[in-house]
Design a protein around this motif. Structure first.
Motif, PDB file in Angstrom:
ATOM      1  N   MET A   1      45.945  48.023  39.243  1.00 41.03           N
ATOM      2  CA  MET A   1      45.234  46.719  38.102  1.00 41.03           C
ATOM      3  C   MET A   1      44.954  47.932  36.637  1.00 41.03           C
ATOM      4  SD  MET A   1      43.624  42.813  38.639  1.00 41.03           S
ATOM      5  CE  MET A   1      41.953  44.000  39.177  1.00 41.03           C
ATOM      6  N   GLU A   2      45.420  48.234  35.807  1.00 44.65           N
ATOM      7  CA  GLU A   2      44.716  49.695  35.304  1.00 44.65           C
ATOM      8  C   GLU A   2      45.362  49.497  33.240  1.00 44.65           C
ATOM      9  OE1 GLU A   2      46.356  53.015  35.486  1.00 44.65           O
ATOM     10  OE2 GLU A   2      44.741  53.600  36.332  1.00 44.65           O
ATOM     11  N   LEU A   3      45.018  49.417  32.863  1.00 50.35           N
ATOM     12  CA  LEU A   3      45.328  49.382  31.455  1.00 50.35           C
ATOM     13  C   LEU A   3      44.865  50.767  31.047  1.00 50.35           C
ATOM     14  CD1 LEU A   3      43.107  46.695  29.892  1.00 50.35           C
ATOM     15  CD2 LEU A   3      45.067  46.764  30.127  1.00 50.35           C
ATOM     16  N   ILE A   4      46.216  51.515  30.730  1.00 49.12           N
ATOM     17  CA  ILE A   4      46.412  52.604  29.601  1.00 49.12           C
ATOM     18  C   ILE A   4      44.981  53.525  29.158  1.00 49.12           C
ATOM     19  CG2 ILE A   4      47.914  54.371  28.324  1.00 49.12           C
ATOM     20  CD1 ILE A   4      49.640  51.820  28.512  1.00 49.12           C
ATOM     21  N   CYS A   5      44.817  52.699  28.855  1.00 49.35           N
ATOM     22  CA  CYS A   5      44.101  53.053  27.061  1.00 49.35           C
ATOM     23  C   CYS A   5      41.917  52.952  27.885  1.00 49.35           C
ATOM     24  CB  CYS A   5      42.993  51.710  26.394  1.00 49.35           C
ATOM     25  SG  CYS A   5      42.677  50.241  26.667  1.00 49.35           S
ATOM     26  N   ASP A   6      42.277  52.937  30.020  1.00 51.17           N
ATOM     27  CA  ASP A   6      40.924  53.361  30.697  1.00 51.17           C
ATOM     28  C   ASP A   6      41.355  54.560  31.190  1.00 51.17           C
ATOM     29  OD1 ASP A   6      39.232  50.873  29.820  1.00 51.17           O
ATOM     30  OD2 ASP A   6      40.447  49.714  31.114  1.00 51.17           O
ATOM     31  N   SER A   7      43.061  54.839  31.061  1.00 51.38           N
ATOM     32  CA  SER A   7      42.890  55.788  32.337  1.00 51.38           C
ATOM     33  C   SER A   7      42.622  57.434  31.446  1.00 51.38           C
ATOM     34  CB  SER A   7      44.650  55.921  31.851  1.00 51.38           C
ATOM     35  OG  SER A   7      44.788  54.906  33.039  1.00 51.38           O
ATOM     36  N   PRO A   8      42.721  58.541  32.567  1.00 52.59           N
ATOM     37  CA  PRO A   8      42.153  59.833  31.698  1.00 52.59           C
ATOM     38  C   PRO A   8      43.281  59.904  30.737  1.00 52.59           C
ATOM     39  CG  PRO A   8      42.347  59.325  33.659  1.00 52.59           C
ATOM     40  CD  PRO A   8      43.128  58.607  33.823  1.00 52.59           C
ATOM     41  N   ALA A   9      42.751  61.521  29.687  1.00 51.44           N
ATOM     42  CA  ALA A   9      43.589  61.183  29.415  1.00 51.44           C
ATOM     43  C   ALA A   9      44.782  62.464  29.599  1.00 51.44           C
ATOM     44  CB  ALA A   9      43.315  62.700  27.387  1.00 51.44           C
ATOM     45  N   HIS A  10      46.364  61.483  29.217  1.00 53.25           N
ATOM     46  CA  HIS A  10      47.065  62.164  29.659  1.00 53.25           C
ATOM     47  C   HIS A  10      48.120  63.426  29.272  1.00 53.25           C
ATOM     48  CE1 HIS A  10      47.715  58.719  33.039  1.00 53.25           C
ATOM     49  NE2 HIS A  10      47.468  57.677  31.679  1.00 53.25           N
ATOM     50  N   LYS A  11      48.482  64.596  30.545  1.00 54.64           N
ATOM     51  CA  LYS A  11      48.858  65.152  29.275  1.00 54.64           C
ATOM     52  C   LYS A  11      50.561  65.528  30.106  1.00 54.64           C
ATOM     53  CE  LYS A  11      44.766  68.761  31.080  1.00 54.64           C
ATOM     54  NZ  LYS A  11      44.623  69.714  31.274  1.00 54.64           N
ATOM     55  N   SER A  12      50.965  64.890  29.999  1.00 56.39           N
ATOM     56  CA  SER A  12      52.358  64.077  30.326  1.00 56.39           C
ATOM     57  C   SER A  12      52.447  63.205  30.411  1.00 56.39           C
ATOM     58  CB  SER A  12      52.953  64.942  31.570  1.00 56.39           C
ATOM     59  OG  SER A  12      52.523  64.204  32.513  1.00 56.39           O
ATOM     60  N   VAL A  13      53.664  62.230  30.066  1.00 54.24           N
ATOM     61  CA  VAL A  13      53.803  60.520  30.492  1.00 54.24           C
ATOM     62  C   VAL A  13      54.159  60.171  31.791  1.00 54.24           C
ATOM     63  CG1 VAL A  13      55.347  58.706  29.813  1.00 54.24           C
ATOM     64  CG2 VAL A  13      54.613  60.614  28.138  1.00 54.24           C
ATOM     65  N   PRO A  14      52.968  59.436  32.448  1.00 51.75           N
ATOM     66  CA  PRO A  14      53.778  59.493  33.770  1.00 51.75           C
ATOM     67  C   PRO A  14      55.119  58.600  34.006  1.00 51.75           C
ATOM     68  CG  PRO A  14      51.306  58.143  33.118  1.00 51.75           C
ATOM     69  CD  PRO A  14      52.092  58.761  32.130  1.00 51.75           C
ATOM     70  N   ASP A  15      55.920  58.779  35.357  1.00 53.22           N
ATOM     71  CA  ASP A  15      57.346  58.141  35.948  1.00 53.22           C
ATOM     72  C   ASP A  15      57.082  56.876  35.623  1.00 53.22           C
ATOM     73  OD1 ASP A  15      57.826  60.816  36.155  1.00 53.22           O
ATOM     74  OD2 ASP A  15      57.479  61.295  38.874  1.00 53.22           O
ATOM     75  N   LYS A  16      56.271  56.399  35.475  1.00 50.29           N
ATOM     76  CA  LYS A  16      56.652  54.685  35.390  1.00 50.29           C
ATOM     77  C   LYS A  16      57.062  54.391  34.487  1.00 50.29           C
ATOM     78  CE  LYS A  16      51.899  53.129  35.830  1.00 50.29           C
ATOM     79  NZ  LYS A  16      51.168  52.225  36.970  1.00 50.29           N
ATOM     80  N   TYR A  17      56.023  55.405  33.151  1.00 45.69           N
ATOM     81  CA  TYR A  17      56.084  54.772  31.554  1.00 45.69           C
ATOM     82  C   TYR A  17      57.752  55.743  31.224  1.00 45.69           C
ATOM     83  CZ  TYR A  17      51.829  52.370  31.960  1.00 45.69           C
ATOM     84  OH  TYR A  17      50.599  52.008  31.947  1.00 45.69           O
ATOM     85  N   VAL A  18      58.139  57.031  32.236  1.00 45.08           N
ATOM     86  CA  VAL A  18      59.326  56.907  31.297  1.00 45.08           C
ATOM     87  C   VAL A  18      60.753  56.182  31.175  1.00 45.08           C
ATOM     88  CG1 VAL A  18      60.712  58.831  31.324  1.00 45.08           C
ATOM     89  CG2 VAL A  18      58.466  59.599  32.352  1.00 45.08           C
ATOM     90  N   LEU A  19      61.561  56.300  30.592  1.00 52.64           N
ATOM     91  CA  LEU A  19      62.681  55.194  30.254  1.00 52.64           C
ATOM     92  C   LEU A  19      63.528  55.943  30.523  1.00 52.64           C
ATOM     93  CD1 LEU A  19      62.038  53.153  26.959  1.00 52.64           C
ATOM     94  CD2 LEU A  19      61.352  52.546  29.696  1.00 52.64           C
ATOM     95  N   PRO A  20      64.678  55.047  30.687  1.00 54.25           N
ATOM     96  CA  PRO A  20      65.693  56.292  31.085  1.00 54.25           C
ATOM     97  C   PRO A  20      66.870  56.291  29.739  1.00 54.25           C
ATOM     98  CG  PRO A  20      66.156  53.671  32.281  1.00 54.25           C
ATOM     99  CD  PRO A  20      64.779  53.743  31.983  1.00 54.25           C
ATOM    100  N   LEU A  21      67.145  57.687  30.268  1.00 56.09           N
ATOM    101  CA  LEU A  21      67.800  58.296  28.845  1.00 56.09           C
ATOM    102  C   LEU A  21      68.750  57.152  28.156  1.00 56.09           C
ATOM    103  CD1 LEU A  21      67.926  61.103  27.696  1.00 56.09           C
ATOM    104  CD2 LEU A  21      70.061  61.207  28.379  1.00 56.09           C
ATOM    105  N   GLU A  22      69.393  56.119  28.152  1.00 56.53           N
ATOM    106  CA  GLU A  22      70.046  55.415  26.996  1.00 56.53           C
ATOM    107  C   GLU A  22      68.591  54.684  26.762  1.00 56.53           C
ATOM    108  OE1 GLU A  22      70.339  53.371  31.334  1.00 56.53           O
ATOM    109  OE2 GLU A  22      70.160  54.845  29.980  1.00 56.53           O
TER     110      GLU A  22
END
Length: 349
Positions: A1-22
């Protein structure tokens, strides 16, 4: 239960946000032809002798793009900016304050959530790069007590904004009715636009690698009409003749687009066009989408004056708004799949 805006500044995109190539926003799909831009229509002319010209511009833009930007629309700048400012403050509040409203229950009249699944059956739980405050915002006398009470001016600013946008929707639908040749300029009043208006306040934090994810997947809106305040940061893209075009921000303008239900009511004349939101690495972006909806028990179908049994037969059968919602959910919002539920397949004579 987490909002992106409350997360520490990401240096890379977390895996769960990485879309399939297509599913990633490929740059080669973007139409860079500067001559193809979304029409901007000055609604002030509709108040006087220029009404017919404005109606013509709306219809021409609507048929070609399904999207229109409007200026001099009658919603005061302080009303627009007043709500945008308190909405931005909402997302800056401490995490525990926002999480009071966190819910995955779609029936809640006010809820906060993060991302949205790529499909209902996605085992990998891939999500999109946005936080969202979803509200039922009109009629305000029935909804206001359910809105967040903080920031302090939130309810007051939202009430002013919701009333002003509802009035804009009413006037715009009158212009559409005239452009369609309806005898009654209030054709869309009542059941067709009298459902509870929903609002999505979409917040897109800066993204470390916009090429890997998106803010919102490509989709068509389901309802009658969407009125969007996109702010001054670019991110909205609309499909035009198979390519994506940028909807360039204009200060205090509204972007108006047709939903699938409008396409059906007009027997395909005014299309609902696929659109998406991309991210950027430099700035947060916030958009406010007001969704004008029919009443849930309303019967919807092609208007009789929009078809002719011999030369232009009805393309869709009648249905209730609740039946449409079920079909939209079953098709996960896919445009062609949704329309196919209600399409009439005519056999050659």
């Amino acid at each position: 239960m987490e909002l992106i805006c409350d997360s520490p500044a990401h240096k890379s995109v977390p895996d769960k946000y990485v879309l399939p190539l297509e599913k990633r926003p490929c740059s080669h799909e973007l139409l860079e032809d500067l001559s193809v831009v979304l029409p901007v229509i000055d609604l002030q002319g509709a108040l006087g002798e220029g009404r017919r010209q404005v109606v013509g511009e709306i219809m021409e833009a609507g048929k070609e793009f399904g999207f229109i930007q409007v200026v001099n629309h009658g919603v005061a700048e302080d009303v627009i900016q007043g709500f945008r400012e308190v909405a931005a403050e909402f997302f800056k509040m401490p995490e525990e304050e926002k999480l009071r409203y966190y819910s995955s229950d779609h029936t809640k009249p006010c809820r906060v959530f993060s991302g949205s699944l790529t499909s209902h059956n996605d085992a990998n739980d891939i999500r999109y790069w946005r936080d969202c405050l979803k509200l039922r915002c009109y009629p305000i006398d029935k909804m206001m007590h359910q809105w967040p009470s903080h920031p302090a001016m939130f309810r007051e600013c939202l009430a002013k904004y919701a009333v002003a946008v509802q009035e804009l929707a009413r006037r715009f639908l009158q212009l559409i009715a005239k452009g369609l040749g309806f005898d009654n300029q209030d054709f869309f009043e009542g059941d067709l636009s009298g459902g509870e208006t929903l609002m999505n306040v979409n917040y897109y934090p800066p993204c470390p690698d916009p090429s890997l994810t998106m803010g919102i997947r490509p989709h068509c809106d389901r309802h009658l009409l969407t009125i969007l305040s996109q702010g001054d940061v670019s991110g909205l893209q609309a499909k035009h003749r198979g390519r994506w075009i940028r909807v360039q921000p204009i200060h205090n303008a509204f972007v108006i687009n047709f939903g699938l239900q409008m396409e059906i009511v007009t027997n395909g004349l005014l299309p609902s066009v696929e659109h998406r939101a991309v991210t950027n690495s430099a700035k947060a972006r916030m958009s406010v989408a007001s969704l004008i909806r029919p009443k849930i028990d309303c019967t919807i179908g092609p208007t009789p004056t929009m078809f002719n049994e011999e030369t232009n037969p009805p393309k869709y059968k009648d249905f209730t708004c609740s039946e449409f919602t079920e079909a939209y959910e079953a098709a996960a919002g896919n445009r062609e799949a949704v329309l196919d539920f209600f399409k009439i397949h005519h056999t050659p004579s």
